[in-house]
Design a protein around this motif. Structure first.
Motif, PDB file in Angstrom:
ATOM      1  N   ALA A  20       3.908 -13.525 -62.321  1.00  0.00           N
ATOM      2  CA  ALA A  20       3.780 -12.576 -63.425  1.00  0.00           C
ATOM      3  C   ALA A  20       4.472 -11.263 -63.100  1.00  0.00           C
ATOM      4  O   ALA A  20       4.625 -10.905 -61.922  1.00  0.00           O
ATOM      5  CB  ALA A  20       2.299 -12.325 -63.733  1.00  0.00           C
ATOM      6  N   GLU A  21       4.899 -10.543 -64.132  1.00  0.00           N
ATOM      7  CA  GLU A  21       5.512  -9.241 -63.939  1.00  0.00           C
ATOM      8  C   GLU A  21       4.469  -8.241 -63.452  1.00  0.00           C
ATOM      9  O   GLU A  21       3.311  -8.259 -63.888  1.00  0.00           O
ATOM     10  CB  GLU A  21       6.118  -8.748 -65.254  1.00  0.00           C
ATOM     11  CG  GLU A  21       7.290  -9.576 -65.736  1.00  0.00           C
ATOM     12  CD  GLU A  21       7.859  -9.049 -67.036  1.00  0.00           C
ATOM     13  OE1 GLU A  21       7.301  -8.048 -67.557  1.00  0.00           O
ATOM     14  OE2 GLU A  21       8.838  -9.621 -67.530  1.00  0.00           O
ATOM     15  N   ALA A  22       4.891  -7.338 -62.562  1.00  0.00           N
ATOM     16  CA  ALA A  22       3.969  -6.344 -62.006  1.00  0.00           C
ATOM     17  C   ALA A  22       3.335  -5.489 -63.098  1.00  0.00           C
ATOM     18  O   ALA A  22       2.147  -5.157 -63.034  1.00  0.00           O
ATOM     19  CB  ALA A  22       4.714  -5.462 -60.998  1.00  0.00           C
ATOM     20  N   SER A  23       4.125  -5.138 -64.116  1.00  0.00           N
ATOM     21  CA  SER A  23       3.610  -4.276 -65.176  1.00  0.00           C
ATOM     22  C   SER A  23       2.493  -4.942 -65.977  1.00  0.00           C
ATOM     23  O   SER A  23       1.646  -4.268 -66.562  1.00  0.00           O
ATOM     24  CB  SER A  23       4.749  -3.877 -66.123  1.00  0.00           C
ATOM     25  OG  SER A  23       5.347  -5.036 -66.699  1.00  0.00           O
ATOM     26  N   SER A  24       2.478  -6.274 -65.988  1.00  0.00           N
ATOM     27  CA  SER A  24       1.452  -7.005 -66.734  1.00  0.00           C
ATOM     28  C   SER A  24       0.128  -7.085 -65.982  1.00  0.00           C
ATOM     29  O   SER A  24      -0.941  -7.116 -66.589  1.00  0.00           O
ATOM     30  CB  SER A  24       1.942  -8.425 -67.039  1.00  0.00           C
ATOM     31  OG  SER A  24       3.122  -8.407 -67.803  1.00  0.00           O
ATOM     32  N   MET A  30       9.059 -14.822 -68.620  1.00  0.00           N
ATOM     33  CA  MET A  30       7.727 -15.132 -68.099  1.00  0.00           C
ATOM     34  C   MET A  30       6.857 -15.670 -69.233  1.00  0.00           C
ATOM     35  O   MET A  30       6.747 -15.050 -70.291  1.00  0.00           O
ATOM     36  CB  MET A  30       7.083 -13.859 -67.537  1.00  0.00           C
ATOM     37  CG  MET A  30       5.791 -14.118 -66.763  1.00  0.00           C
ATOM     38  SD  MET A  30       6.112 -15.060 -65.258  1.00  0.00           S
ATOM     39  CE  MET A  30       7.192 -13.930 -64.384  1.00  0.00           C
ATOM     40  N   THR A  31       6.261 -16.811 -69.077  1.00  0.00           N
ATOM     41  CA  THR A  31       5.452 -17.403 -70.135  1.00  0.00           C
ATOM     42  C   THR A  31       4.079 -16.763 -70.167  1.00  0.00           C
ATOM     43  O   THR A  31       3.613 -16.161 -69.201  1.00  0.00           O
ATOM     44  CB  THR A  31       5.290 -18.915 -69.890  1.00  0.00           C
ATOM     45  OG1 THR A  31       4.547 -19.115 -68.686  1.00  0.00           O
ATOM     46  CG2 THR A  31       6.640 -19.596 -69.793  1.00  0.00           C
ATOM     47  N   GLN A  32       3.413 -16.929 -71.324  1.00  0.00           N
ATOM     48  CA  GLN A  32       2.062 -16.407 -71.472  1.00  0.00           C
ATOM     49  C   GLN A  32       1.127 -17.061 -70.464  1.00  0.00           C
ATOM     50  O   GLN A  32       0.239 -16.419 -69.906  1.00  0.00           O
ATOM     51  CB  GLN A  32       1.570 -16.666 -72.905  1.00  0.00           C
ATOM     52  CG  GLN A  32       0.183 -16.099 -73.205  1.00  0.00           C
ATOM     53  CD  GLN A  32       0.186 -14.596 -73.168  1.00  0.00           C
ATOM     54  OE1 GLN A  32       1.228 -13.961 -73.388  1.00  0.00           O
ATOM     55  NE2 GLN A  32      -0.952 -13.995 -72.881  1.00  0.00           N
ATOM     56  N   ILE A  59       0.649 -12.039 -53.201  1.00  0.00           N
ATOM     57  CA  ILE A  59       2.026 -12.547 -53.206  1.00  0.00           C
ATOM     58  C   ILE A  59       2.213 -13.547 -54.347  1.00  0.00           C
ATOM     59  O   ILE A  59       3.181 -13.481 -55.109  1.00  0.00           O
ATOM     60  CB  ILE A  59       2.366 -13.202 -51.848  1.00  0.00           C
ATOM     61  CG1 ILE A  59       2.455 -12.151 -50.747  1.00  0.00           C
ATOM     62  CG2 ILE A  59       3.692 -13.972 -51.949  1.00  0.00           C
ATOM     63  CD1 ILE A  59       2.540 -12.745 -49.349  1.00  0.00           C
ATOM     64  N   LYS A  60       1.269 -14.470 -54.473  1.00  0.00           N
ATOM     65  CA  LYS A  60       1.342 -15.473 -55.539  1.00  0.00           C
ATOM     66  C   LYS A  60       1.260 -14.824 -56.914  1.00  0.00           C
ATOM     67  O   LYS A  60       1.912 -15.266 -57.872  1.00  0.00           O
ATOM     68  CB  LYS A  60       0.221 -16.501 -55.362  1.00  0.00           C
ATOM     69  CG  LYS A  60       0.378 -17.392 -54.139  1.00  0.00           C
ATOM     70  CD  LYS A  60       1.660 -18.200 -54.220  1.00  0.00           C
ATOM     71  CE  LYS A  60       1.862 -19.092 -53.005  1.00  0.00           C
ATOM     72  NZ  LYS A  60       3.149 -19.821 -53.059  1.00  0.00           N
ATOM     73  N   CYS A  61       0.452 -13.781 -57.012  1.00  0.00           N
ATOM     74  CA  CYS A  61       0.302 -13.064 -58.283  1.00  0.00           C
ATOM     75  C   CYS A  61       1.646 -12.528 -58.756  1.00  0.00           C
ATOM     76  O   CYS A  61       2.035 -12.725 -59.909  1.00  0.00           O
ATOM     77  CB  CYS A  61      -0.706 -11.924 -58.102  1.00  0.00           C
ATOM     78  SG  CYS A  61      -0.798 -10.787 -59.502  1.00  0.00           S
ATOM     79  N   ARG A  87      -1.182 -15.106 -67.698  1.00  0.00           N
ATOM     80  CA  ARG A  87      -2.625 -15.291 -67.559  1.00  0.00           C
ATOM     81  C   ARG A  87      -2.988 -15.679 -66.133  1.00  0.00           C
ATOM     82  O   ARG A  87      -3.984 -15.195 -65.579  1.00  0.00           O
ATOM     83  CB  ARG A  87      -3.112 -16.364 -68.544  1.00  0.00           C
ATOM     84  CG  ARG A  87      -3.089 -15.918 -69.989  1.00  0.00           C
ATOM     85  CD  ARG A  87      -3.533 -17.048 -70.910  1.00  0.00           C
ATOM     86  NE  ARG A  87      -3.547 -16.613 -72.290  1.00  0.00           N
ATOM     87  CZ  ARG A  87      -3.816 -17.413 -73.324  1.00  0.00           C
ATOM     88  NH1 ARG A  87      -4.067 -18.705 -73.113  1.00  0.00           N
ATOM     89  NH2 ARG A  87      -3.812 -16.938 -74.550  1.00  0.00           N
ATOM     90  N   LEU A  88      -2.180 -16.535 -65.541  1.00  0.00           N
ATOM     91  CA  LEU A  88      -2.430 -16.925 -64.158  1.00  0.00           C
ATOM     92  C   LEU A  88      -2.286 -15.718 -63.240  1.00  0.00           C
ATOM     93  O   LEU A  88      -3.083 -15.523 -62.309  1.00  0.00           O
ATOM     94  CB  LEU A  88      -1.448 -18.022 -63.739  1.00  0.00           C
ATOM     95  CG  LEU A  88      -1.520 -18.489 -62.276  1.00  0.00           C
ATOM     96  CD1 LEU A  88      -2.902 -19.031 -61.945  1.00  0.00           C
ATOM     97  CD2 LEU A  88      -0.441 -19.534 -61.991  1.00  0.00           C
ATOM     98  N   GLY A  89      -1.269 -14.900 -63.495  1.00  0.00           N
ATOM     99  CA  GLY A  89      -1.062 -13.693 -62.698  1.00  0.00           C
ATOM    100  C   GLY A  89      -2.239 -12.743 -62.795  1.00  0.00           C
ATOM    101  O   GLY A  89      -2.675 -12.166 -61.794  1.00  0.00           O
ATOM    102  N   ILE A  90      -2.762 -12.571 -64.003  1.00  0.00           N
ATOM    103  CA  ILE A  90      -3.931 -11.703 -64.190  1.00  0.00           C
ATOM    104  C   ILE A  90      -5.135 -12.261 -63.428  1.00  0.00           C
ATOM    105  O   ILE A  90      -5.867 -11.529 -62.753  1.00  0.00           O
ATOM    106  CB  ILE A  90      -4.263 -11.557 -65.687  1.00  0.00           C
ATOM    107  CG1 ILE A  90      -3.168 -10.731 -66.390  1.00  0.00           C
ATOM    108  CG2 ILE A  90      -5.632 -10.902 -65.888  1.00  0.00           C
ATOM    109  CD1 ILE A  90      -3.277 -10.714 -67.894  1.00  0.00           C
TER     110      ILE A  90
END
Length: 291
Positions: A234-238, A1-3, A228-230, A7-10
């Motif tokens: 990104a990883e759930a733990s992040s 997973m890239t940085q 869902i998109k999140c 960031r997008l996931g957050i």
């Protein structure tokens, strides 16, 4: 997973918590004037339609989404989530958004406590200590022994327990079913359960309140879509620690829209619960990395 993806996931998780906080505010407003069962039923009708639309556009269509070797557990998950939503919305009416979310913030601690008996996972002494500390925070919020204890304070605690069990069962069925299948069963079985109950509580709704109802349905679909998109990027733990922002957003709505106040003991209790919850998330992340 890239940085960049993290960031997008957050960002998507922050947006999701904001949308869900709006949904809670709308639910409180409508449930103050209409039956909780009716409000949740209409919300589930839209949710089920949303779920079925997504499923129909994927490979295999509705048949593939519905395919499961665990229909009883999947159905129970759907019923449980629908019941939890009814309980939590009732808490909004009797306690308000601030105190309901303050107590509901214990659900990650309940997930950690129940992961042993439900999933057979090992829970170390550090996480048990965090769970104990978190529930000290709950006692500070509830203030048992000081004045007249309100049984309404137990409503969001019951909702947190139900949501924790729902989350654990979701992890359990994920061992054999895809997330798309679980999502499908959540929406459809929840809609069936709420229709069976809510149809008996139908009452006429004012035109202006139908606007709020439609907005509630749209926020529900939007929130699940961004969630869902999140998890896709990104990883759930992040991103999971940022789910606590729903407490901040919902409390802000409670204060500025509904005129609620934050009592000192609630602020102290929330700080303790959040600290314990974030610690359990961190320990779970450490354990997954070691595994």
């Amino acid at each position: 997973m890239t940085q960049q993806n993290t960031r997008l996931g957050i960002g998507l998780m922050v947006l999701t918590t904001f949308i869900f906080a709006l949904q809670d505010g709308l639910s409180r407003h409508l449930a103050e004037h209409y039956s909780v069962f009716m409000v949740v039923m209409i919300r589930y009708w839209f949710f089920a339609a949303f779920v079925m639309t997504i499923a129909s556009r994927k490979a295999g269509g509705l048949r593939a989404a519905a395919a499961t070797s665990q229909p009883i557990i999947q159905s129970f998950r759907g019923f449980l989530l629908a019941a939890e939503i009814c309980v939590m919305v009732t808490g909004f009416v009797y306690l308000g958004l601030v105190e309901s979310h303050a107590v509901f913030a214990t659900y990650p601690l309940l997930v950690a406590a129940l992961s042993g008996p439900v999933l057979g996972e090992a829970v170390g002494w550090r996480r048990w200590m965090a769970i104990g500390v978190g529930f000290i925070g709950v006692l500070i919020i509830l203030e048992p022994g000081f004045g007249v204890f309100s049984p309404y304070a137990l409503i969001p605690l019951a909702a947190a327990l139900m949501f924790a069990l729902y989350g654990l069962l979701t992890r359990y069925v994920a061992r054999r079913d895809s997330s798309a299948t679980s999502f499908f069963w959540t929406g459809v079985t929840g809609a069936i359960a709420m229709t069976a109950v809510g149809i008996w509580h139908w009452e006429p709704m004012a035109s202006k309140d139908w606007i709020w109802m439609i907005t509630l349905c749209l926020t529900g679909a939007a929130g699940h879509f961004t969630l869902i998109k999140c998890y896709e990027v990104a990883e759930a733990s992040s991103v999971q620690p940022f789910a606590y922002l729903q407490l901040a957003f919902a409390s802000t709505l409670g204060i500025f829209v509904f005129g609620e106040k934050i009592r000192p003991n609630v602020a102290v209790g929330v700080a303790i619960i959040l600290s314990a919850g974030l610690f359990t998330l961190w320990r779970a992340h450490v354990k997954s990395k070691q595994a």
